[in-house]
Design a protein around this motif. Structure first.
Motif, PDB file in Angstrom:
ATOM      1  N   ILE A  74       6.341  15.429  20.706  1.00 59.24           N
ATOM      2  CA  ILE A  74       6.760  16.684  20.177  1.00 59.24           C
ATOM      3  C   ILE A  74       7.829  17.501  20.744  1.00 59.24           C
ATOM      4  CG2 ILE A  74       5.657  18.742  20.012  1.00 59.24           C
ATOM      5  CD1 ILE A  74       2.781  17.758  20.402  1.00 59.24           C
ATOM      6  N   LYS A  75       8.773  17.916  19.902  1.00 64.17           N
ATOM      7  CA  LYS A  75       9.997  18.591  20.348  1.00 64.17           C
ATOM      8  C   LYS A  75      10.084  20.248  19.671  1.00 64.17           C
ATOM      9  CE  LYS A  75      12.960  14.732  20.434  1.00 64.17           C
ATOM     10  NZ  LYS A  75      14.273  14.112  20.056  1.00 64.17           N
ATOM     11  N   PRO A  76      10.069  21.309  20.558  1.00 62.40           N
ATOM     12  CA  PRO A  76      10.391  21.242  22.084  1.00 62.40           C
ATOM     13  C   PRO A  76       8.989  20.469  22.862  1.00 62.40           C
ATOM     14  CG  PRO A  76      10.894  23.584  20.963  1.00 62.40           C
ATOM     15  CD  PRO A  76      10.058  22.810  20.132  1.00 62.40           C
ATOM     16  N   THR A  77       9.133  20.257  23.818  1.00 57.67           N
ATOM     17  CA  THR A  77       8.068  19.320  24.764  1.00 57.67           C
ATOM     18  C   THR A  77       7.229  20.283  24.899  1.00 57.67           C
ATOM     19  OG1 THR A  77       9.836  17.732  25.560  1.00 57.67           O
ATOM     20  CG2 THR A  77       7.832  18.126  26.887  1.00 57.67           C
ATOM     21  N   VAL A  78       5.963  19.821  24.767  1.00 56.55           N
ATOM     22  CA  VAL A  78       4.610  20.458  25.069  1.00 56.55           C
ATOM     23  C   VAL A  78       3.839  19.569  25.854  1.00 56.55           C
ATOM     24  CG1 VAL A  78       2.676  21.581  24.060  1.00 56.55           C
ATOM     25  CG2 VAL A  78       5.014  21.784  23.034  1.00 56.55           C
ATOM     26  N   SER A  79       3.148  20.014  26.797  1.00 51.40           N
ATOM     27  CA  SER A  79       2.152  19.334  27.641  1.00 51.40           C
ATOM     28  C   SER A  79       1.015  19.324  26.965  1.00 51.40           C
ATOM     29  CB  SER A  79       2.311  19.681  29.246  1.00 51.40           C
ATOM     30  OG  SER A  79       1.795  21.101  29.355  1.00 51.40           O
ATOM     31  N   GLY A  80      -0.054  18.478  27.221  1.00 46.90           N
ATOM     32  CA  GLY A  80      -1.452  18.517  26.689  1.00 46.90           C
ATOM     33  C   GLY A  80      -2.180  17.273  26.581  1.00 46.90           C
ATOM     34  N   LYS A  81      -3.008  17.032  25.625  1.00 54.09           N
ATOM     35  CA  LYS A  81      -3.598  15.809  25.763  1.00 54.09           C
ATOM     36  C   LYS A  81      -4.039  15.348  24.348  1.00 54.09           C
ATOM     37  CE  LYS A  81      -8.259  17.760  26.418  1.00 54.09           C
ATOM     38  NZ  LYS A  81      -9.635  17.793  27.228  1.00 54.09           N
ATOM     39  N   LEU A  82      -4.044  14.103  23.995  1.00 57.38           N
ATOM     40  CA  LEU A  82      -4.524  13.800  22.551  1.00 57.38           C
ATOM     41  C   LEU A  82      -5.684  12.950  22.697  1.00 57.38           C
ATOM     42  CD1 LEU A  82      -2.948  13.000  19.687  1.00 57.38           C
ATOM     43  CD2 LEU A  82      -2.253  10.852  20.550  1.00 57.38           C
ATOM     44  N   ILE A  83      -6.571  13.550  21.822  1.00 63.04           N
ATOM     45  CA  ILE A  83      -7.904  12.974  21.720  1.00 63.04           C
ATOM     46  C   ILE A  83      -8.342  12.519  20.105  1.00 63.04           C
ATOM     47  CG2 ILE A  83      -8.930  14.387  23.462  1.00 63.04           C
ATOM     48  CD1 ILE A  83     -10.148  16.076  21.318  1.00 63.04           C
ATOM     49  N   LEU A  84      -9.268  11.595  20.090  1.00 64.50           N
ATOM     50  CA  LEU A  84      -9.695  11.097  18.733  1.00 64.50           C
ATOM     51  C   LEU A  84     -10.827  11.932  18.280  1.00 64.50           C
ATOM     52  CD1 LEU A  84      -9.319   8.848  16.667  1.00 64.50           C
ATOM     53  CD2 LEU A  84     -11.277   7.585  17.678  1.00 64.50           C
ATOM     54  N   LYS A  85     -10.563  12.979  17.238  1.00 67.06           N
ATOM     55  CA  LYS A  85     -11.481  13.966  17.004  1.00 67.06           C
ATOM     56  C   LYS A  85     -12.582  13.135  16.337  1.00 67.06           C
ATOM     57  CE  LYS A  85     -12.671  18.143  16.448  1.00 67.06           C
ATOM     58  NZ  LYS A  85     -13.156  19.122  17.525  1.00 67.06           N
ATOM     59  N   ASN A  86     -12.353  12.456  15.095  1.00 64.41           N
ATOM     60  CA  ASN A  86     -13.242  11.590  14.514  1.00 64.41           C
ATOM     61  C   ASN A  86     -12.568  10.139  14.165  1.00 64.41           C
ATOM     62  OD1 ASN A  86     -11.747  12.009  11.616  1.00 64.41           O
ATOM     63  ND2 ASN A  86     -12.791  13.948  11.869  1.00 64.41           N
ATOM     64  N   LYS A  87     -12.917   9.246  13.469  1.00 67.48           N
ATOM     65  CA  LYS A  87     -12.640   7.870  13.149  1.00 67.48           C
ATOM     66  C   LYS A  87     -11.072   8.050  12.667  1.00 67.48           C
ATOM     67  CE  LYS A  87     -17.081   5.449  12.919  1.00 67.48           C
ATOM     68  NZ  LYS A  87     -17.882   4.637  12.166  1.00 67.48           N
ATOM     69  N   HIS A  88     -10.704   8.973  11.971  1.00 67.72           N
ATOM     70  CA  HIS A  88      -9.529   8.991  11.359  1.00 67.72           C
ATOM     71  C   HIS A  88      -8.587  10.495  11.597  1.00 67.72           C
ATOM     72  CE1 HIS A  88     -12.348  10.675   8.449  1.00 67.72           C
ATOM     73  NE2 HIS A  88     -11.441  11.730   8.408  1.00 67.72           N
ATOM     74  N   THR A  89      -8.998  11.005  12.728  1.00 67.51           N
ATOM     75  CA  THR A  89      -8.466  12.394  13.035  1.00 67.51           C
ATOM     76  C   THR A  89      -8.031  12.376  14.558  1.00 67.51           C
ATOM     77  OG1 THR A  89      -9.620  13.766  11.354  1.00 67.51           O
ATOM     78  CG2 THR A  89      -8.272  14.857  12.702  1.00 67.51           C
ATOM     79  N   LEU A  90      -6.607  12.624  14.609  1.00 67.98           N
ATOM     80  CA  LEU A  90      -6.187  12.800  15.765  1.00 67.98           C
ATOM     81  C   LEU A  90      -5.794  14.407  16.230  1.00 67.98           C
ATOM     82  CD1 LEU A  90      -3.311  10.138  16.175  1.00 67.98           C
ATOM     83  CD2 LEU A  90      -5.792   9.795  16.607  1.00 67.98           C
ATOM     84  N   HIS A  91      -6.144  14.810  17.507  1.00 65.87           N
ATOM     85  CA  HIS A  91      -5.774  16.336  17.917  1.00 65.87           C
ATOM     86  C   HIS A  91      -5.034  16.317  19.130  1.00 65.87           C
ATOM     87  CE1 HIS A  91      -9.028  18.988  15.565  1.00 65.87           C
ATOM     88  NE2 HIS A  91      -8.297  18.398  14.688  1.00 65.87           N
ATOM     89  N   PHE A  92      -3.755  16.923  19.036  1.00 69.84           N
ATOM     90  CA  PHE A  92      -3.141  17.110  20.385  1.00 69.84           C
ATOM     91  C   PHE A  92      -3.526  18.476  20.817  1.00 69.84           C
ATOM     92  CE2 PHE A  92       0.475  18.785  22.475  1.00 69.84           C
ATOM     93  CZ  PHE A  92       0.560  18.134  23.580  1.00 69.84           C
ATOM     94  N   ILE A  93      -3.992  18.510  21.685  1.00 72.52           N
ATOM     95  CA  ILE A  93      -4.483  19.800  22.406  1.00 72.52           C
ATOM     96  C   ILE A  93      -3.520  20.348  23.628  1.00 72.52           C
ATOM     97  CG2 ILE A  93      -6.302  21.184  23.467  1.00 72.52           C
ATOM     98  CD1 ILE A  93      -8.301  19.248  22.173  1.00 72.52           C
ATOM     99  N   PRO A  94      -2.669  21.448  22.980  1.00 71.01           N
ATOM    100  CA  PRO A  94      -1.810  21.910  24.310  1.00 71.01           C
ATOM    101  C   PRO A  94      -2.478  22.438  25.438  1.00 71.01           C
ATOM    102  CG  PRO A  94      -1.175  22.831  21.993  1.00 71.01           C
ATOM    103  CD  PRO A  94      -2.435  22.117  22.058  1.00 71.01           C
ATOM    104  N   SER A  95      -1.984  22.003  26.575  1.00 64.74           N
ATOM    105  CA  SER A  95      -2.331  22.698  27.943  1.00 64.74           C
ATOM    106  C   SER A  95      -2.344  24.105  27.897  1.00 64.74           C
ATOM    107  CB  SER A  95      -1.456  22.161  29.052  1.00 64.74           C
ATOM    108  OG  SER A  95      -1.616  20.818  29.096  1.00 64.74           O
ATOM    109  N   GLU A  96      -1.536  24.752  27.254  1.00 65.02           N
ATOM    110  CA  GLU A  96      -1.283  26.162  27.108  1.00 65.02           C
ATOM    111  C   GLU A  96      -0.843  26.708  25.591  1.00 65.02           C
ATOM    112  OE1 GLU A  96       1.752  27.297  29.924  1.00 65.02           O
ATOM    113  OE2 GLU A  96       0.570  27.304  31.797  1.00 65.02           O
ATOM    114  N   TYR A  97      -0.960  27.869  25.259  1.00 65.58           N
ATOM    115  CA  TYR A  97      -0.565  28.226  23.713  1.00 65.58           C
ATOM    116  C   TYR A  97       0.983  27.745  23.705  1.00 65.58           C
ATOM    117  CZ  TYR A  97      -4.679  31.366  23.482  1.00 65.58           C
ATOM    118  OH  TYR A  97      -6.045  31.803  23.294  1.00 65.58           O
ATOM    119  N   LEU A  98       1.127  27.271  22.534  1.00 65.15           N
ATOM    120  CA  LEU A  98       2.478  27.255  22.081  1.00 65.15           C
ATOM    121  C   LEU A  98       3.229  28.548  22.001  1.00 65.15           C
ATOM    122  CD1 LEU A  98       1.297  24.956  18.840  1.00 65.15           C
ATOM    123  CD2 LEU A  98       2.161  24.253  20.945  1.00 65.15           C
TER     124      LEU A  98
END
Length: 353
Positions: A74-98
């Motif tokens: 991601i640009k600009p760089t954002v810290s956070g985590k990537l999780i598998l929400k369901n079998k076909h969906t990825l969610h990147f959850i930022p550590s803080e608000y964008l």
């Protein structure tokens, strides 16, 4: 002179073009439809996770599991985590608000998600932008604690989620150069809408005013301004404001400078053109007038001097105003979000009316 000008122009030319913003090419969702069905797009809230919906299930990880961050950049760089929400969906959850009012570019390494993928489909790039900060202030009716003290309730509405601490920095009020207390409903720490009350407004013998000012610096908004609200004197029983309310039921809101005497007959004292036998409800300084039929168009409102305040004094002078009752258009709200693809079969379009 030419030997001096030529290098200078070349340097200037290079500087201008090197400073131009680099354009990022995004990929066509239709072209990648066999791998990507939806991504975060358009303008979104700073609070939202970045969503990547795949056209195929992935089996490398369990649902809810945190997966390697290097699958996306991601640009600009954002810290956070990537999780598998369901079998076909990825969610990147930022550590803080964008960051607000910022364009983000996201690249997904499809080659790490799917096997035997053609080189032209190895990476999918998309963009989205966060909402530009803005807000508005709405002040409501003047109400009374007593003959000497009054208050005005209001609402702050923001274009995106903000904190209550930031909301408090956006608005101030004063009377005769003295700062007035503003009480906030702190039910929510973060929200798009906050209710407030401008408290302990003094009522003097003569007419006075309060100054409500706002400045969006705290949320990086250039919105600023002020509103002057007149406060009638103690012995000046008058109408301060007249509004039309459409929801949940249509009625006329008449704001007086004093609390109204509840036990009085308002028949004939408030006239709405074309309306017979309206219903009346007293709410402190406000008289709510409910017509027996829906009103549309330009209508004359008359309020006569027989109306009394709770001290039994009559209205100082009659009041007449022409107002417009606008027909409310039906509103449709989409349920959920997504992208409609040309090859979607058995498409369902869900909405709320």
């Amino acid at each position: 002179m030419k030997s001096i000008k030529t290098p200078f122009l070349c340097i200037l030319f290079l500087a201008v073009f090197s400073c131009k913003k680099e354009k990022t090419d995004t990929d066509n969702l239709f072209k990648f439809r066999d791998f990507i069905s939806y991504t975060t797009s358009g303008t979104v809230s700073v609070t939202k996770p970045v969503q990547i919906s795949l056209s195929k299930d992935v089996s490398q990880w369990n649902i809810g599991e945190e997966i390697p961050l290097n699958l996306v950049s991601i640009k600009p760089t954002v810290s956070g985590k990537l999780i598998l929400k369901n079998k076909h969906t990825l969610h990147f959850i930022p550590s803080e608000y964008l960051d607000s009012n910022t364009e983000y570019t996201v690249s997904v390494k499809l080659s790490d998600l799917f096997k035997n993928i053609a080189s032209e489909f190895k990476t999918y790039t998309f963009q989205f932008k966060t909402i530009k900060p803005n807000f508005n202030i709405v002040t409501n009716n003047l109400q009374s604690y007593s003959k000497e003290l009054q208050y005005i309730e209001g609402r702050l509405k923001s274009s995106d989620i903000i904190s209550i601490s930031h909301a408090k920095k956006l608005i101030s009020a004063s009377q005769k150069g003295h700062k007035l207390s503003i009480q906030w409903n702190e039910s929510y720490a973060n929200a798009r809408s906050f209710d407030f009350k401008i408290d302990s407004i003094k009522r003097f013998i003569e007419d006075n005013e309060i100054r409500v000012t706002w400045n969006g610096k705290a949320i990086n908004s250039d919105n600023k301004g002020e509103e002057i609200i007149k406060i009638p004197g103690k012995n000046n029983f008058v109408i301060t404001k007249l509004d039309v309310v459409h929801s949940p039921a249509q009625y006329l809101s008449i704001n007086f400078s004093d609390p109204l005497k509840k036990q009085q007959n308002f028949d004939g004292l408030v006239s709405i053109q074309g309306v017979k036998n309206p219903k009346f409800i007293v709410d402190g300084n406000v008289l709510k007038v409910y017509p027996n039929t829906k009103l549309i168009g330009t209508i004359v409102i008359d309020v006569f001097q027989g109306i009394k305040n709770d001290d039994n004094y009559k209205l100082k002078k009659p009041f007449s105003e022409t107002i417009t009752f606008q027909e409310q258009k039906p509103q449709i709200r989409l349920i959920g979000n997504g992208t409609i693809l040309p090859n979607s079969s058995q498409l369902k379009f869900n909405f709320e009316a």
